[in-house]
Design a protein around this motif. Structure first.
Motif, PDB file in Angstrom:
ATOM      1  N   CYS A  87       0.824  -1.198   0.000  1.00  0.00           N
ATOM      2  CA  CYS A  87       0.000   0.000   0.000  1.00  0.00           C
ATOM      3  C   CYS A  87       0.866   1.258   0.000  1.00  0.00           C
ATOM      4  N   ILE A  88       0.472   2.214  -0.813  1.00  0.00           N
ATOM      5  CA  ILE A  88       1.111   3.531  -0.891  1.00  0.00           C
ATOM      6  C   ILE A  88       0.075   4.547  -0.419  1.00  0.00           C
ATOM      7  N   ARG A  89       0.418   5.280   0.644  1.00  0.00           N
ATOM      8  CA  ARG A  89      -0.488   6.302   1.179  1.00  0.00           C
ATOM      9  C   ARG A  89       0.118   7.672   0.931  1.00  0.00           C
ATOM     10  N   LEU A  90      -0.729   8.647   0.724  1.00  0.00           N
ATOM     11  CA  LEU A  90      -0.240   9.983   0.405  1.00  0.00           C
ATOM     12  C   LEU A  90      -1.043  11.032   1.162  1.00  0.00           C
ATOM     13  N   LEU A  91      -0.332  12.010   1.727  1.00  0.00           N
ATOM     14  CA  LEU A  91      -0.956  13.155   2.382  1.00  0.00           C
ATOM     15  C   LEU A  91      -0.388  14.404   1.737  1.00  0.00           C
ATOM     16  N   MET A  92      -1.257  15.139   1.066  1.00  0.00           N
ATOM     17  CA  MET A  92      -0.878  16.350   0.361  1.00  0.00           C
ATOM     18  C   MET A  92      -1.393  17.546   1.163  1.00  0.00           C
ATOM     19  N   HIS A  93      -0.491  18.445   1.550  1.00  0.00           N
ATOM     20  CA  HIS A  93      -0.869  19.666   2.263  1.00  0.00           C
ATOM     21  C   HIS A  93      -1.036  20.767   1.221  1.00  0.00           C
ATOM     22  N   VAL A  94      -2.270  21.268   1.104  1.00  0.00           N
ATOM     23  CA  VAL A  94      -2.633  22.146   0.001  1.00  0.00           C
ATOM     24  C   VAL A  94      -3.228  23.459   0.513  1.00  0.00           C
ATOM     25  N   ASN A  95      -2.809  24.555  -0.089  1.00  0.00           N
ATOM     26  CA  ASN A  95      -3.433  25.857   0.160  1.00  0.00           C
ATOM     27  C   ASN A  95      -4.710  25.911  -0.666  1.00  0.00           C
ATOM     28  N   THR A  96      -5.834  26.086   0.016  1.00  0.00           N
ATOM     29  CA  THR A  96      -7.120  26.080  -0.674  1.00  0.00           C
ATOM     30  C   THR A  96      -8.148  26.878   0.123  1.00  0.00           C
ATOM     31  N   THR A  97      -9.173  27.308  -0.550  1.00  0.00           N
ATOM     32  CA  THR A  97     -10.285  27.972   0.121  1.00  0.00           C
ATOM     33  C   THR A  97     -11.454  27.005   0.321  1.00  0.00           C
ATOM     34  N   LYS A  98     -11.300  25.758  -0.139  1.00  0.00           N
ATOM     35  CA  LYS A  98     -12.375  24.774   0.002  1.00  0.00           C
ATOM     36  C   LYS A  98     -12.588  24.402   1.467  1.00  0.00           C
ATOM     37  N   PRO A  99     -13.851  24.265   1.858  1.00  0.00           N
ATOM     38  CA  PRO A  99     -14.130  23.739   3.198  1.00  0.00           C
ATOM     39  C   PRO A  99     -13.701  22.267   3.285  1.00  0.00           C
ATOM     40  N   GLN A 100     -13.414  21.814   4.487  1.00  0.00           N
ATOM     41  CA  GLN A 100     -12.948  20.436   4.710  1.00  0.00           C
ATOM     42  C   GLN A 100     -13.862  19.406   4.041  1.00  0.00           C
ATOM     43  N   GLN A 101     -15.171  19.588   4.149  1.00  0.00           N
ATOM     44  CA  GLN A 101     -16.110  18.600   3.626  1.00  0.00           C
ATOM     45  C   GLN A 101     -16.149  18.544   2.102  1.00  0.00           C
ATOM     46  N   GLU A 102     -15.535  19.521   1.415  1.00  0.00           N
ATOM     47  CA  GLU A 102     -15.506  19.497  -0.056  1.00  0.00           C
ATOM     48  C   GLU A 102     -14.232  18.858  -0.612  1.00  0.00           C
ATOM     49  N   ILE A 103     -13.293  18.540   0.248  1.00  0.00           N
ATOM     50  CA  ILE A 103     -12.057  17.889  -0.207  1.00  0.00           C
ATOM     51  C   ILE A 103     -12.385  16.468  -0.663  1.00  0.00           C
TER      52      ILE A 103
END
Length: 120
Positions: A87-103
């Motif tokens: 398994c390959i897991r990925l966590l991308m830290h992104v600058n965004t204006t989207k609310p958490q529930q829209e990710i």
């Protein structure tokens, strides 16, 4: 605001080509689904289960056009008995204006079983 975008995938075998191919596919799908551009990304952390040793998945990210300067780091997951293999897991830290529930978190291949609650 910085948001975390999660993703995971699996490979059927530990081969350089397959690890890079599936990592790239995952990253591109995460970016497309969330409208992410390389300049929006603060950093990316990639972990693999300890049965993946043939390649650094970060190479796949740096190989995507325009992504050469995105900070990426690889590490291994905890080796927990009964955990999903290859398994390959990925966590991308992104600058965004989207609310958490829209990710849109992306899970591919056998990794869909990790977070069925996040799949749409």
């Amino acid at each position: 605001m910085i948001r975390g975008v999660r993703g995971a995938t699996t490979v059927t075998e530990d081969s350089n080509e397959l690890v890079l191919q599936e990592t790239r596919r995952l990253v591109e799908e995460m970016a497309k689904s969330n409208g992410i551009l390389p300049e929006d990304i603060a950093s990316v952390i990639i972990s693999t289960t300890t049965d993946i040793t043939s390649a650094f998945p970060a190479r796949a990210v740096r190989g995507i056009e325009g992504w050469a300067y995105v900070p990426v780091m690889c590490t291994h997951e905890m080796n927990v008995p009964g955990a999903l293999e290859k398994c390959i897991r990925l966590l991308m830290h992104v600058n965004t204006t989207k609310p958490q529930q829209e990710i849109q978190h992306i899970y591919l291949n056998n990794a869909v079983q990790l977070r069925p609650d996040l799949l749409k």
